[in-house]
Structure formats: structure tokens, C-alpha cells
Design a protein around this motif. Structure first.
Motif, short mmCIF file in Angstrom:
data_model
loop_
_atom_site.label_atom_id
_atom_site.label_comp_id
_atom_site.label_asym_id
_atom_site.label_seq_id
_atom_site.Cartn_x
_atom_site.Cartn_y
_atom_site.Cartn_z
N ASN A 52 0.88 -1.17 0.00
CA ASN A 52 0.00 0.00 0.00
C ASN A 52 0.91 1.22 0.00
N ILE A 107 -8.10 -4.25 -11.61
CA ILE A 107 -7.62 -3.61 -10.39
C ILE A 107 -8.53 -2.44 -10.03
N ASP A 109 -7.94 0.82 -7.85
CA ASP A 109 -7.01 1.65 -7.09
C ASP A 109 -7.84 2.61 -6.26
N TYR A 110 -7.91 2.35 -4.95
CA TYR A 110 -8.66 3.19 -4.02
C TYR A 110 -7.70 4.26 -3.49
N ASN A 111 -8.15 5.52 -3.44
CA ASN A 111 -7.32 6.62 -2.96
C ASN A 111 -8.12 7.54 -2.05
N SER A 129 -3.17 5.15 -0.71
CA SER A 129 -3.54 4.40 -1.91
C SER A 129 -3.49 2.90 -1.60
N HIS A 130 -4.60 2.23 -1.88
CA HIS A 130 -4.71 0.80 -1.63
C HIS A 130 -5.18 0.13 -2.92
N ARG A 131 -4.48 -0.90 -3.34
CA ARG A 131 -4.81 -1.59 -4.59
C ARG A 131 -5.51 -2.91 -4.28
#
Length: 171
Positions: A52, A107, A109-111, A129-131
Motif C-alpha cells: 500500500n 484492479i 485503485d482506491y485513494n 492508496s490501496h490496490r
């Protein structure tokens, strides 16, 4: 004498914090991986063992946290893969996801980004940022639910995270 020792300890802690190449977020340690300079902006990228990321940005020419967020959202909304998740104007924080991949795999990509006014000029941003990877519709739905479930937790954690000083050169 006690006052001198206390002052010395505070000074040493400040020096350690200012030059820290690690930071803690949600009880996990992130290590400095990269320093970037783009024009007058600096970006410090940190990563943890799960890969992360946390990005600390110093943007000296930005004048307003709200304007930065508004411009950021307006620029990225043209991307059909972009999804605004939340915006908390009272704490200058917002979150978004970018979904890439094929129909049943890809994917998310959470931000989550928090903006703070800098002391002298400009603003600082801290971005978590979490993938999430998905391989089918069920894993996509689980990843999406995970993003939504943790959104407030991440916002709260960013608000509570001490903004580290920008490191301009790697030692």
C-alpha cells in the motif's frame, strides 16, 4: 536542569521526526521509497509490506485546499474509469477509485486524499492508496464493498496522521 533535559528531548524528537524516513498509518509502518521533484512540487512516496502507498506532496503554488480538490476532481472526472467515492469539505478530504482491467478481472485503485495549508505558502496533501485486485464479478464486488466499508476509517486515519516534513533528498 529538568527544563534543559525536557527541551533537549523535544529537540531530538523534532529532529528525528523531521528527518524520518518512515511513517505510521493505521498501526502499520511505511518506509520512504522514492523522492520526486516536479517543477517546484515535491512528492515523497512511502510503502508498507503489503505494498500500500502513502504519498506526501508539497505544492507551494497552490493557494487553496478546496480549489485544489475541485480542480483535481474536475480534471479526473473525464476518465470513465474514475469514480468519486466521497468528499468531506469540512476536513478537506476526498476519496476516489480508478477501475482498470477487463470485464471480469482487473484492479481497483482506491485513494483517499487529505489537504492541509502549509505554514509558509502552498498546501500539503497526504494520499493513501490501496490496490485491490479482482478476478471475477464476486471478487470485484468484495473489493468494492471493502473500499466503501473502510472509507470513513481511512478518512479518520488521515485526519489523525501527523503530516511529516517533506524530504527533498534521499540520504
Amino acid at each position: 536542569m529538568k527544563r534543559f533535559i525536557c527541551t533537549l528531548i523535544i529537540f531530538l524528537q523534532t529532529c528525528l521526526f523531521t528527518n524520518a524516513e518512515t511513517l505510521t498509518f493505521l498501526n502499520e509502518t511505511y518506509e520512504l521509497k522514492q523522492i520526486q521533484k516536479n517543477a517546484s512540487n515535491y512528492i515523497n512516496e512511502y510503502a508498507n509490506s503489503s505494498n500500500n502507498r502513502i504519498f506526501i506532496n508539497y505544492l507551494p503554488k497552490e493557494e487553496s485546499e478546496f480549489d485544489y480538490i475541485n480542480n483535481f476532481i474536475n480534471n479526473i472526472t473525464n476518465n470513465p474509469q474514475f469514480n468519486l467515492i466521497s468528499f468531506y469539505p469540512e476536513i478537506n478530504t476526498f476519496s476516489f477509485g480508478i477501475i482498470t482491467g477487463k470485464k471480469d478481472s482487473g484492479i481497483i485503485d482506491y485513494n483517499m486524499i487529505k489537504c492541509n495549508k502549509a505554514k509558509k505558502s502552498g498546501i500539503y496533501t497526504i494520499q493513501y492508496s490501496h490496490r485491490y485486485q479482482f478476478t471475477d464479478k464476486e471478487s470485484f464486488q468484495n473489493a468494492y464493498k471493502e473500499c466503501m466499508k473502510n472509507n470513513l476509517k481511512y478518512a479518520d486515519a488521515l485526519v489523525k496522521t501527523q503530516m511529516p516534513e517533506i524530504i527533498k533528498k534521499k540520504k
